[in-house]
Structure formats: structure tokens, C-alpha cells
Design a protein around this motif. Structure first.
Motif, PDB file in Angstrom:
ATOM      1  N   SER A  17      10.369 -22.190  25.725  1.00  0.00           N
ATOM      2  CA  SER A  17      10.234 -23.075  26.721  1.00  0.00           C
ATOM      3  C   SER A  17       9.804 -22.278  28.006  1.00  0.00           C
ATOM      4  CB  SER A  17      11.692 -23.561  27.173  1.00  0.00           C
ATOM      5  OG  SER A  17      12.347 -22.354  27.820  1.00  0.00           O
ATOM      6  N   ALA A  66      14.318 -20.827  27.018  1.00  0.00           N
ATOM      7  CA  ALA A  66      14.794 -21.042  25.801  1.00  0.00           C
ATOM      8  C   ALA A  66      14.326 -19.755  24.777  1.00  0.00           C
ATOM      9  CB  ALA A  66      14.556 -22.417  25.244  1.00  0.00           C
ATOM     10  N   SER A  68      14.116 -18.445  20.817  1.00  0.00           N
ATOM     11  CA  SER A  68      14.324 -18.427  19.290  1.00  0.00           C
ATOM     12  C   SER A  68      14.451 -17.192  18.442  1.00  0.00           C
ATOM     13  CB  SER A  68      13.214 -19.487  18.635  1.00  0.00           C
ATOM     14  OG  SER A  68      13.456 -19.524  17.346  1.00  0.00           O
ATOM     15  N   ALA A  93      24.665 -20.546  24.468  1.00  0.00           N
ATOM     16  CA  ALA A  93      24.634 -21.890  23.965  1.00  0.00           C
ATOM     17  C   ALA A  93      23.407 -21.807  22.939  1.00  0.00           C
ATOM     18  CB  ALA A  93      24.439 -22.950  25.029  1.00  0.00           C
ATOM     19  N   THR A  95      21.938 -23.265  18.731  1.00  0.00           N
ATOM     20  CA  THR A  95      21.977 -23.866  17.435  1.00  0.00           C
ATOM     21  C   THR A  95      21.493 -23.045  16.249  1.00  0.00           C
ATOM     22  OG1 THR A  95      21.181 -25.903  18.806  1.00  0.00           O
ATOM     23  CG2 THR A  95      20.932 -26.017  16.436  1.00  0.00           C
ATOM     24  N   ARG A 105      26.464 -25.781  16.238  1.00  0.00           N
ATOM     25  CA  ARG A 105      26.181 -25.291  17.565  1.00  0.00           C
ATOM     26  C   ARG A 105      27.228 -24.648  18.308  1.00  0.00           C
ATOM     27  NH1 ARG A 105      22.313 -30.075  20.145  1.00  0.00           N
ATOM     28  NH2 ARG A 105      21.137 -30.538  18.243  1.00  0.00           N
ATOM     29  N   GLU A 133      19.748 -22.066  24.079  1.00  0.00           N
ATOM     30  CA  GLU A 133      19.303 -22.783  25.319  1.00  0.00           C
ATOM     31  C   GLU A 133      19.256 -21.776  26.403  1.00  0.00           C
ATOM     32  OE1 GLU A 133      21.533 -26.104  26.287  1.00  0.00           O
ATOM     33  OE2 GLU A 133      22.299 -26.481  24.447  1.00  0.00           O
ATOM     34  N   GLU A 137      20.231 -23.668  32.187  1.00  0.00           N
ATOM     35  CA  GLU A 137      20.170 -24.967  32.316  1.00  0.00           C
ATOM     36  C   GLU A 137      21.432 -25.490  31.744  1.00  0.00           C
ATOM     37  OE1 GLU A 137      17.726 -27.112  28.850  1.00  0.00           O
ATOM     38  OE2 GLU A 137      16.436 -26.300  30.600  1.00  0.00           O
ATOM     39  N   TYR A 138      21.937 -24.879  30.812  1.00  0.00           N
ATOM     40  CA  TYR A 138      23.338 -25.364  30.171  1.00  0.00           C
ATOM     41  C   TYR A 138      24.157 -25.460  31.421  1.00  0.00           C
ATOM     42  CZ  TYR A 138      27.562 -25.459  27.339  1.00  0.00           C
ATOM     43  OH  TYR A 138      28.815 -25.688  26.749  1.00  0.00           O
ATOM     44  N   SER A 178      20.488 -13.356  26.717  1.00  0.00           N
ATOM     45  CA  SER A 178      20.444 -14.397  25.472  1.00  0.00           C
ATOM     46  C   SER A 178      20.318 -13.625  24.322  1.00  0.00           C
ATOM     47  CB  SER A 178      19.468 -15.653  25.397  1.00  0.00           C
ATOM     48  OG  SER A 178      19.701 -16.615  26.495  1.00  0.00           O
TER      49      SER A 178
END
Length: 802
Positions: A17, A66, A68, A93, A95, A105, A133, A137-138, A178
């Protein structure tokens, strides 16, 4: 038998993102698991070290992106009936998908997760992805949905179940992480597995003997519904129960005759016993200790009682040891524990803005005899109680109360840090507008979970707390108190205005070791106000408070070297003043927990051990103030503190001297202090009244333990310029530095890290009277022997001015 395959290889991380901020391209960057985005980008050379200078300020985009994580692993199949993907820690947060199929999740850094995956695994290559995420933002979305809550900081940390201090604190950087921060892997099994093993250990008297009782509560996962055999063994005792078909819980009770008791350090040994639990082919092992723990709250007291003995808590507060906790090794935790124990501590409080710590942490606490006070992770803010947070809080609390039940070091569960206080005294009610604030957690949910899963330990709703919701929470005469008037607004002598039952937080700031600061700050020249030094000071008006705190106690600093030395000395004196005051109040006061033991990065802070792992002068001062036997001048008396198992008796020698060492008045006073006791010895006026307050010192000595009182503050003392003889000799371990005073030498300190960052010294802040000698041992590195005894490496308060 079950088997486990870690999935820690072949990971990449990609930014998926955009935040609109300038940032490097991050696509398919090699990633370490366990780890986090910041450490991966640092290893790839895509960001500068966040701990150096103000690099932190250019990395806010990471927490708003975000991410991955992806790996491909090969699978050869399994004959086992089940295969589970076990995620011990996902931040936060996320997935999780396997071969394109969403497994679930997550929304809680503090929990582990398990997903059934046998039906999705295929022989050959399998693709596992974890999409995180943006934490901001979360959290901000949930804040917008539920309404804002007041707190100490504007950051949205109450709206995400994540380490709060990731979002910055008054000692920590804002580096919002993260990543897959704890191990991840696949566990295969058949028949049944031990999903949870929860040993509850108590003591019971029988025929004059103290026996140990272990109730092993087990929860099973089943792949088949037939009957199962559950067996537990400890200390040569084995018991077995049958789990009938379909049953998923069971309890095995064992009685161990007269086990050796586990004690906090300073009170006895730490014997540990291997407990083995078997369910079919699955096996669990863990070490337990036999001891009882109670909280005595009689008449407002807050006293931990271990094996029937009241324990005066000599503690430190523990914050996360690294902003990036996946970097923390067992060896590093062991080093901090050794430093805590070396300073005389018997307890660490795991502070509520951090984490439930690793198994290594609690295992080492068991081994070293350091009691653990565990906060649930809530700190300095009102927290929403609505879903999804209530469910997440319940899940994490159930997991960790069960996980930690076996550890004898775990002494207390505490609901939160300063949130009850905030509601009562920080004007939160006006800003809440009737919204939830966390009280349902602290007064209802969490105590119910502790009572259900681990009734062997006390629970305390929060700190500070006076014992009931309708009482002023920070009343020193009841329960636990936090004292922050000192440092924020008052001089450290204001500690004398407090007569507390138990002080769970108090402290004073000082800069880190020179080598730690120099490694993190590239300023030239280095000054107290230079940009890097200022950036590594996170407290509001922190450097102003450091200078104001010097007050009349020490000379005004001239340049960086004076500032560094005097503020470190003042930090040590402030905390010493408090510790001696509060220990002299025992048994009315039964605990002190210094804020704080450690740092998570290089910073000016309240820590005794800085962000480079180096001991500040404060640590040496605490070691003196936390000694088993202590003399301290309190008002018109000498307090004799004996926190040992043997009585302390003899003749207390109290002498009033000139600064040149000539006696002016002396008394020998018989003292007898029982084991774990204190006494106050009143002094006659001839000792208490100086002829010349600028040229005298009062000494008290008993069995080699000494206390000093100077009638005036240092700038008002008519000290001679320090004169001393120094001898430096090489030894097998390093260098031996002997310093013999020809005059009084006040607060003698040696800073070998200024010559070699690897060098350390075994003592600091020694005051010598004329003719006395201090010996310092310098180890590590190769510091210049001649430079060791020159300014600015060798310092004292009354050194010749330059």
C-alpha cells in the motif's frame, strides 16, 4: 507422537500500500522470521538505523503501510490425522492464507493462533502468505467507530491489541511495527494432543510436614473420540486418570511429600522440579516450584507473603528490552536478570505498556529467584470494552494466565498501569462522555479469569490502587502508590514527605553511558542541547528537568562532560534518597519498585541499565541501597535495616568529623536488630549539631557498613580541591585501579567506556575520607591505563575546576 516443523526460511516482505510519503521500493525483500518490517528493511539497507540520530522521524510511513510476508515451502505429506499451522505471534492485524485459501484473520499481537491446514497442504510447493494491515489504519478506524478515549498520548494505541509503547513513550521511540514476531510452523498429530497444560501448585500441611500439591488441569484436542489415558509425574510421584470417550478436559492431582520450597532470591534457594504430562502419544514437560504466595492487605498494607514469610520487595520495573522484541535472545534476558540480581533486586514488574514476555523470561526468573509482578497490557489510557476488544482481551488473558501458571516466580497479576488513577485524577471523565474506559476489564473480566484459571495467585486491579474503587487510587497509606511529583515538579528531598505502604513506581532521569550515547548520536560537538542528544530525550521538558533537578545539590555544569557526570550523580542520589527512606519505614512500607531497570534503545531515561546494556551510576547506587544490611541517616536517627535471615547486633559507631578527618564528637551505641527487621537509633545533639556545616561530615559504621551525612549541599560545602594518589596495575582480568585520598573525595567515579566502549568498571560513586583507598577493577577492551586516571574519565565532585 506429534512433530513440529518450523517455517522460518525463504520469507520475503513487500509493501502493498502507499501512504503518499516518500519511501523506498520494497518488493520481495528477504525477511527474517521471527522478525519485523523495520529489522528486515534495516538488514536490506533500505533504511538507516532507527536508533541513530533522528532517523526514527523518517520512518513513520512504515506503520501506515500494509505489508505482505510470503514464503514457499515444500511438503512431503504426513500420515498424521491432523496438521495445524501454529502462529505464536503475529503483529498485529493480519490475514493468513495458504495456497490462496484464507485461514483466518488476527487482530492481537499478544495472542497465538492455530489453524487446521491438513486439507490444504499439497505435496511439493505450498505458498503461505501473511498480509498485515497498516497498524495506524486499523487503530484509527476503530477509534473513529467507537469514539476517542483520553490518555497520556495522542497516539491510537488503546484501539489495537499491540505493544502500546510501539507508538512512543516518554523514554521510547515511535516505531510502529508489523511482522511475524514469534515462531511459526506446522505441527502434525494423531489421536489427541495436549492443547493446554495448567499446573496449579499449592502447599498443604499434614502431620506437621509441608507437602506439595499439584493439580494438573489439561485440555485436549481430539482427532478421535475414544477413551484416553492422562498421566502426570513429578518428583517420583505419578498419577493417572482416564478421559472417557469424547471428554476433552481432565485433572490429575499429585501430592509430593515434603518438597524443597522455592524462595525469592535472598530468602532461600530455587529448587525446580520437572513435571511430565502424557496424553496418549503426546507429551508436555515443564518445571515447577513449590511455594505459596499471598497478598496481605491488612489495614491498607500491600505485602507479598511467600511461604508464610512477608517479603520486602526490592524491585525494578521492566519495559520491553528492545523496540523490536524479536531481536531479544535468552542470553540478553539473562544478562539483564543478572544485573537486576546484582543490584540486590528480588522482583521485576512487567509493565503494562509492554508485553507478556517469553518463556525464557519466566524460566530465568524461576532460576534466579526474581519474583515477577505481571501487568496485563493496559497503560496510561482509557480503553474501549466493546467488541472486538472484549473478545480479544479475554482470549489473550486466558492464554497467558494458563501459560504462566507453572512458574513459581510469578507472584501477582495486575489489571493495568495508571488507568484507574487516570480516571480519578486526570480529568478523563469529562472527555469520556459516558463511554467505556476499561473498568469492566480490571474489576470484572480479568479477576474472574484469574480466579477461574489460577486461584493460587493474587490479583490486583491496577497500580496505583488503594484497594477499593471508591478510594483515591494514589493514596500512599493504602495499597500501591506511584510517586511522580519528584522529577516532574518537586526536588528529590520531597520523598521525605511520603510515608507509603508500597511504592510501585518512582524514579529520576539520567543520561546513558557515554559510549552508548556516542554510538547513537553523531553530533559534533556533542552538547547537552545538540540535536541528537535532544532527540534521545523523550520526556516533556526532560533536559530542563534534569538541570532543574540539580538544584542546590551539585554545581552548575560547565559543558557536556560536567552535564553528563552531574546529572548521572543526581539521578543516583535521588533514587538512593527514596530507597533509604522507604526501606527505613519497614514493615509499614513493604516494597519499592524503581522505575526502571532497562531501556529499549539508547536514550536519556530513568533506567539503571542503559540501552547499550551498560550500567549507569544509578545501578551502583541501587546496589548499595538494596544491600541486605543498610545504615541510613533519617531525620535525627540512624536507621538500621536488616533484611537478612540472621540478627544484626553490635556497636554502632557514629562520629562527627572535620573534612580533614579529625573527630569532633563520637558515640558508640549498642544495637540489636532481628532478622528481617529494622531499628531506629536516636542520636544525641552533640552529633547532630555541626560547629561548621560547610566543613564537617557525620559517619555511622557497623560491621563494615557505613553511612555518611554531609550537613550542607555540595556547592555550599567548603571542600578542599580533591587530591589523590592513583596506581594502575594489569591483572589477568584487566586493570586494577587503586585510588588513595589525601583529602576528602566526593562521589569518585571512573568511566572507562569513554576510552573503549567495551570497558566496564565494577564500582562507581565512592566517597573517600582522607587516607582511605578505593579499588576499581576495569575489565573488557583495552583502555589506556594512563588515561583511566585523568579527566574526564576519573571524576569527583570536588575536583579542581578547569
Amino acid at each position: 507422537m506429534s512433530s513440529y516443523r518450523p517455517l522460518h526460511e525463504g520469507w520475503t516482505v513487500t509493501a502493498v500500500s502507499s501512504t503518499g510519503q516518500l519511501r523506498p521500493v520494497v518488493a520481495g525483500v528477504p525477511a527474517a522470521v521471527p522478525g519485523c518490517v523495520h529489522t528486515d528493511l534495516l538488514a536490506a539497507g533500505l533504511i538507516e538505523d532507527p536508533y541513530v540520530d533522528d532517523n526514527e522521524t523518517r520512518l513513520t510511513w512504515i506503520g501506515r503501510t500494509a505489508w505482505s510476508y510470503e514464503t514457499v515451502f515444500t511438503w512431503d505429506g504426513t500420515d498424521d490425522e491432523r496438521a495445524d499451522l501454529v502462529c505464536e505471534g503475529l503483529d498485529t492485524a493480519a490475514t493468513v492464507t495458504l495456497n490462496g485459501v484464507e485461514l483466518g484473520r488476527t487482530a492481537n499481537m499478544h495472542r497465538s493462533y492455530r489453524f487446521s491446514v491438513r486439507h490444504l497442504l499439497r505435496e511439493g510447493d505450498n505458498t503461505l502468505k501473511v498480509l498485515f494491515e497498516p497498524p495506524y489504519e486499523y487503530a484509527e478506524a476503530r477509534r473513529a467507530a467507537l469514539g476517542d478515549r483520553p490518555g497520556a498520548y495522542e497516539q491510537p494505541f488503546p484501539f489495537i491489541r499491540k505493544m502500546a509503547c510501539n507508538f512512543g513513550w516518554d523514554w521510547g521511540p515511535t516505531l510502529v511495527t508489523s511482522g511475524i514476531w514469534r515462531p511459526i510452523g506446522i505441527r502434525t498429530w494423531s489421536g489427541a494432543r495436549l492443547a493446554e497444560v495448567r499446573p496449579l501448585v499449592t502447599l498443604e500441611e499434614s502431620d506437621g510436614a509441608v507437602n506439595g500439591r499439584v493439580e494438573v488441569h489439561v485440555t485436549a484436542d481430539r482427532a478421535a473420540e475414544g477413551p484416553l489415558t492422562l498421566t502426570a509425574s513429578v518428583a517420583g510421584v505419578t498419577e493417572t486418570v482416564r478421559l472417557d470417550a469424547g471428554r476433552r478436559t481432565g485433572v490429575v492431582a499429585l501430592t509430593v511429600p515434603a518438597p524443597e520450597l522455592w524462595w525469592p532470591r535472598g530468602h532461600g534457594g530455587q529448587p525446580l522440579y520437572d513435571l511430565t504430562v502424557r496424553l496418549g502419544d503426546d507429551e508436555w514437560t515443564g518445571r515447577i516450584g513449590f511455594r505459596s504466595i499471598e497478598l496481605d492487605r491488612t489495614d491498607g498494607a500491600f505485602t507479598l507473603v511467600v511461604n508464610g514469610r512477608p517479603v520486602f520487595v526490592r524491585g525494578f520495573n521492566w519495559i520491553p528490552e528492545d523496540t523490536f522484541p524479536s531481536r531479544l535472545t535468552r542470553e540478553r534476558v539473562a544478562e539483564r536478570f543478572a544485573q537486576a540480581a546484582g543490584a540486590g533486586a528480588n522482583l521485576l514488574r512487567v509493565w503494562g505498556g509492554g508485553l507478556y514476555e517469553s518463556e525464557d523470561f519466566y524460566d530465568l526468573a524461576d532460576e534466579t529467584g526474581l519474583l515477577v509482578w505481571q501487568d496485563f497490557p493496559f497503560a496510561c489510557a482509557a480503553y474501549p470494552e466493546e467488541e472486538p476488544f472484549r473478545g480479544e482481551v479475554e482470549a489473550e488473558a486466558r492464554e497467558h494466565v494458563a501459560r504462566l501458571a507453572r512458574h513459581p516466580s510469578l507472584a501477582l497479576w495486575c489489571g493495568n498501569n495508571e488507568n484507574i488513577w487516570g480516571l480519578a485524577d486526570w480529568d478523563w471523565r469529562d472527555d469520556l462522555h459516558g463511554r467505556t474506559w476499561g473498568g469492566g476489564f480490571y474489576y470484572d473480566l480479568l479477576p474472574r479469569i484469574v480466579a477461574e484459571l489460577d486461584p493460587t495467585r493474587p490479583y490486583w486491579p491496577g497500580t496505583p490502587y488503594s484497594g477499593a474503587p471508591d478510594l483515591p487510587p494514589n493514596d500512599p497509606s493504602r495499597g500501591t502508590a506511584h510517586i511522580w511529583t519528584v522529577w516532574n515538579t518537586h526536588d528529590y528531598t520531597d520523598y521525605a514527605a511520603y510515608t507509603p505502604r508500597f511504592v510501585a513506581e518512582f524514579g529520576f532521569q539520567g543520561p546513558p553511558a557515554y559510549a552508548t550515547l556516542r554510538a547513537a548520536v553523531t553530533d559534533e560537538p556533542l552538547t547537552p542541547a545538540s540535536p541528537g542528544v535532544a532527540h534521545h530525550q523523550k520526556a516533556v521538558d526532560g533536559n530542563l528537568k534534569l538541570l532543574r533537578g540539580l538544584g542546590d545539590h551539585l554545581p552548575a555544569p560547565e559543558g557536556f562532560d560536567d552535564w553528563h557526570y552531574y546529572t548521572q550523580v543526581n539521578q543516583a542520589r535521588a533514587v538512593t534518597f527514596a530507597l533509604e527512606r522507604f526501606r527505613a519505614l519497614a514493615p509499614y512500607c513493604m516494597g519499592t519498585i524503581v522505575w526502571q531497570l532497562n531501556d529499549c534503545w539508547p536514550v536519556t531515561s530513568w533506567a539503571a541499565v542503559d540501552g547499550g546494556g551498560r550500567l549507569k551510576p544509578l545501578w551502583h547506587a541501587v546496589r548499595h541501597a538494596y544491600a541486605d544490611r543498610l545504615l541510613t541517616f533519617q531525620d535525627d536517627a540512624v536507621a538500621v535495616v536488616n533484611d537478612s535471615d540472621e540478627p544484626w547486633s553490635g556497636e554502632l559507631s557514629v562520629v562527627r568529623l572535620t573534612l580533614s578527618g579529625e573527630p569532633l564528637a563520637k558515640e558508640r551505641l549498642a544495637v540489636e536488630v532481628p532478622a528481617r527487621g529494622t531499628a531506629s537509633v536516636a542520636l544525641p545533639a552533640a552529633l547532630l549539631t555541626p560547629d561548621d556545616p560547610a566543613r564537617e561530615v557525620l559517619t555511622a559504621t557497623l560491621d563494615g557498613v557505613r553511612a555518611l551525612r554531609f550537613p550542607s549541599e555540595d556547592p555550599a560545602m567548603d571542600y578542599p580541591e580533591a587530591e589523590m594518589d592513583t596506581v594502575v596495575e594489569r591483572t589477568a582480568e584487566g586493570l586494577r585501579v587503586a585510588v588513595t585520598a589525601r583529602t576528602v573525595v566526593r562521589e569518585l567515579a571512573l568511566f572507562p567506556d569513554r576510552l573503549d566502549p567495551r570497558a566496564t568498571v565494577d564500582d562507581q560513586l565512592v566517597t573517600l575520607l582522607p587516607g582511605e583507598t578505593a579499588v576499581f577493577h576495569v575489565t573488557g577492551g583495552s583502555p589506556d591505563p594512563d588515561a583511566l586516571v585523568r579527566h574526564p574519565v576519573l571524576r569527583c565532585v570536588n575536583e579542581p575546576r578547569r
